[in-house]
Design a protein around this motif. Structure first.
Motif, PDB file in Angstrom:
ATOM      1  N   SER A  14     -26.879  32.839  51.564  1.00  0.00           N
ATOM      2  CA  SER A  14     -27.369  31.844  50.620  1.00  0.00           C
ATOM      3  C   SER A  14     -27.858  32.522  49.342  1.00  0.00           C
ATOM      4  N   GLY A  15     -27.453  31.936  48.213  1.00  0.00           N
ATOM      5  CA  GLY A  15     -27.796  32.520  46.923  1.00  0.00           C
ATOM      6  C   GLY A  15     -26.738  33.458  46.374  1.00  0.00           C
ATOM      7  N   SER A  63     -22.823  17.737  43.114  1.00  0.00           N
ATOM      8  CA  SER A  63     -23.413  18.700  44.039  1.00  0.00           C
ATOM      9  C   SER A  63     -23.196  20.153  43.622  1.00  0.00           C
ATOM     10  N   VAL A  64     -22.231  20.393  42.738  1.00  0.00           N
ATOM     11  CA  VAL A  64     -21.930  21.778  42.350  1.00  0.00           C
ATOM     12  C   VAL A  64     -22.155  22.027  40.861  1.00  0.00           C
ATOM     13  N   LYS A  65     -22.403  20.985  40.092  1.00  0.00           N
ATOM     14  CA  LYS A  65     -22.558  21.139  38.654  1.00  0.00           C
ATOM     15  C   LYS A  65     -23.703  22.087  38.345  1.00  0.00           C
ATOM     16  N   GLY A  66     -23.445  23.025  37.447  1.00  0.00           N
ATOM     17  CA  GLY A  66     -24.448  24.019  37.096  1.00  0.00           C
ATOM     18  C   GLY A  66     -24.398  25.266  37.954  1.00  0.00           C
ATOM     19  N   ARG A  67     -23.681  25.202  39.080  1.00  0.00           N
ATOM     20  CA  ARG A  67     -23.552  26.372  39.965  1.00  0.00           C
ATOM     21  C   ARG A  67     -22.127  26.897  39.997  1.00  0.00           C
ATOM     22  N   PHE A  68     -21.154  25.987  39.910  1.00  0.00           N
ATOM     23  CA  PHE A  68     -19.734  26.358  39.983  1.00  0.00           C
ATOM     24  C   PHE A  68     -19.102  26.208  38.605  1.00  0.00           C
ATOM     25  N   THR A  69     -18.107  27.063  38.343  1.00  0.00           N
ATOM     26  CA  THR A  69     -17.351  26.976  37.103  1.00  0.00           C
ATOM     27  C   THR A  69     -15.863  27.077  37.402  1.00  0.00           C
ATOM     28  N   ILE A  70     -15.115  26.086  36.943  1.00  0.00           N
ATOM     29  CA  ILE A  70     -13.671  26.117  37.098  1.00  0.00           C
ATOM     30  C   ILE A  70     -13.054  26.627  35.798  1.00  0.00           C
ATOM     31  N   SER A  71     -11.992  27.397  35.932  1.00  0.00           N
ATOM     32  CA  SER A  71     -11.285  27.896  34.761  1.00  0.00           C
ATOM     33  C   SER A  71      -9.825  28.109  35.129  1.00  0.00           C
ATOM     34  N   ARG A  72      -9.015  28.406  34.137  1.00  0.00           N
ATOM     35  CA  ARG A  72      -7.599  28.659  34.386  1.00  0.00           C
ATOM     36  C   ARG A  72      -7.077  29.639  33.357  1.00  0.00           C
ATOM     37  N   ASP A  73      -6.028  30.316  33.724  1.00  0.00           N
ATOM     38  CA  ASP A  73      -5.338  31.248  32.837  1.00  0.00           C
ATOM     39  C   ASP A  73      -3.878  30.848  32.856  1.00  0.00           C
ATOM     40  N   ASN A  74      -3.438  30.180  31.797  1.00  0.00           N
ATOM     41  CA  ASN A  74      -2.066  29.659  31.783  1.00  0.00           C
ATOM     42  C   ASN A  74      -1.019  30.761  31.585  1.00  0.00           C
ATOM     43  N   ASN A  84     -21.577  30.254  42.189  1.00  0.00           N
ATOM     44  CA  ASN A  84     -22.843  30.977  42.179  1.00  0.00           C
ATOM     45  C   ASN A  84     -23.913  30.173  42.920  1.00  0.00           C
ATOM     46  N   SER A  85     -24.992  30.841  43.252  1.00  0.00           N
ATOM     47  CA  SER A  85     -26.113  30.181  43.943  1.00  0.00           C
ATOM     48  C   SER A  85     -25.634  29.376  45.142  1.00  0.00           C
ATOM     49  N   LEU A  86     -24.809  29.988  45.936  1.00  0.00           N
ATOM     50  CA  LEU A  86     -24.215  29.285  47.066  1.00  0.00           C
ATOM     51  C   LEU A  86     -25.258  28.877  48.085  1.00  0.00           C
ATOM     52  N   LYS A  87     -25.008  27.723  48.696  1.00  0.00           N
ATOM     53  CA  LYS A  87     -25.905  27.155  49.696  1.00  0.00           C
ATOM     54  C   LYS A  87     -25.141  26.976  51.011  1.00  0.00           C
ATOM     55  N   PRO A  88     -25.835  26.909  52.124  1.00  0.00           N
ATOM     56  CA  PRO A  88     -25.135  26.685  53.402  1.00  0.00           C
ATOM     57  C   PRO A  88     -24.281  25.420  53.391  1.00  0.00           C
ATOM     58  N   THR A 118      -8.761  28.222  51.790  1.00  0.00           N
ATOM     59  CA  THR A 118      -9.451  29.473  52.056  1.00  0.00           C
ATOM     60  C   THR A 118     -10.867  29.142  52.525  1.00  0.00           C
ATOM     61  N   GLN A 119     -11.308  29.839  53.544  1.00  0.00           N
ATOM     62  CA  GLN A 119     -12.598  29.533  54.161  1.00  0.00           C
ATOM     63  C   GLN A 119     -13.737  30.174  53.372  1.00  0.00           C
ATOM     64  N   VAL A 120     -14.779  29.387  53.116  1.00  0.00           N
ATOM     65  CA  VAL A 120     -16.016  29.880  52.519  1.00  0.00           C
ATOM     66  C   VAL A 120     -17.149  29.553  53.489  1.00  0.00           C
ATOM     67  N   THR A 121     -17.885  30.581  53.876  1.00  0.00           N
ATOM     68  CA  THR A 121     -18.999  30.397  54.804  1.00  0.00           C
ATOM     69  C   THR A 121     -20.260  30.968  54.167  1.00  0.00           C
ATOM     70  N   VAL A 122     -21.294  30.132  54.074  1.00  0.00           N
ATOM     71  CA  VAL A 122     -22.562  30.543  53.480  1.00  0.00           C
ATOM     72  C   VAL A 122     -23.638  30.459  54.559  1.00  0.00           C
ATOM     73  N   SER A 123     -24.265  31.577  54.824  1.00  0.00           N
ATOM     74  CA  SER A 123     -25.295  31.627  55.856  1.00  0.00           C
ATOM     75  C   SER A 123     -26.684  31.615  55.219  1.00  0.00           C
ATOM     76  N   SER A 124     -27.615  31.044  55.939  1.00  0.00           N
ATOM     77  CA  SER A 124     -28.991  30.923  55.403  1.00  0.00           C
ATOM     78  C   SER A 124     -29.824  32.154  55.727  1.00  0.00           C
TER      79      SER A 124
END
Length: 124
Positions: A14-15, A63-74, A84-88, A118-124
C-alpha cells in the motif's frame, strides 16, 4: 484487427506505485481511443481511465482520480497507466482496451479490442 498486450503488473505494498503498459499492433494507433478497466474477484469489470486518440483528452474514475495517470505514445503505439498511492482496493486484473473512434469513453461496451489482462496486487 488490433492486438493488445499488457505488461507491468505485479505485487506492491500500500502506497506504492506501478506503471502498466499496453502495446498495440495491427492498425493506425492514433485512430483508436484507449481505455483501462479492471476486475476484482467477485466484482464487475469497472472503468479506470481513458484517453482520446490524440492523447489530448483524458477521463478517470472518481476512485483513481489524482492517483492514476493515463497516457499514450502514438509513435510507439503504446498506452500507459501510471498508478501511484496504491491501495488494497486497487487489487484487480487490469485490462487495456481499444475503441474504434478517437473519442474516449468510460463504457466498456464501446471498446472493440481487449488485452489479456495483467494482475495488480496491493497488500496492506
Amino acid at each position: 484487427q488490433v492486438q493488445l498486450v499488457e505488461s507491468g503488473g505485479g505485487s506492491v505494498q500500500s502506497g506504492g506505485s506501478l506503471r502498466l503498459s499496453c502495446a498495440a499492433s495491427g492498425r493506425t494507433f492514433s485512430d483508436f481511443a484507449m481505455g483501462w478497466f479492471r476486475q476484482a474477484p467477485g466484482k464487475e469489470r469497472e472503468f479506470v481511465a481513458a484517453v482520446s486518440g490524440s492523447g489530448g483528452v483524458t477521463r478517470y474514475a472518481a476512485s483513481v482520480k489524482g492517483r492514476f495517470t493515463i497516457s499514450r505514445d502514438n509513435v510507439r503505439s503504446a498506452a500507459y497507466l501510471q498508478m501511484n498511492s496504491l491501495k488494497p482496493e486497487d487489487t484487480a486484473v487490469y485490462y487495456c482496451a481499444a475503441k474504434r473512434s478517437r473519442y474516449e469513453s468510460s463504457w466498456s461496451e464501446e471498446y472493440d479490442y481487449w488485452g489479456q489482462g495483467t494482475q495488480v496486487t496491493v497488500s496492506s
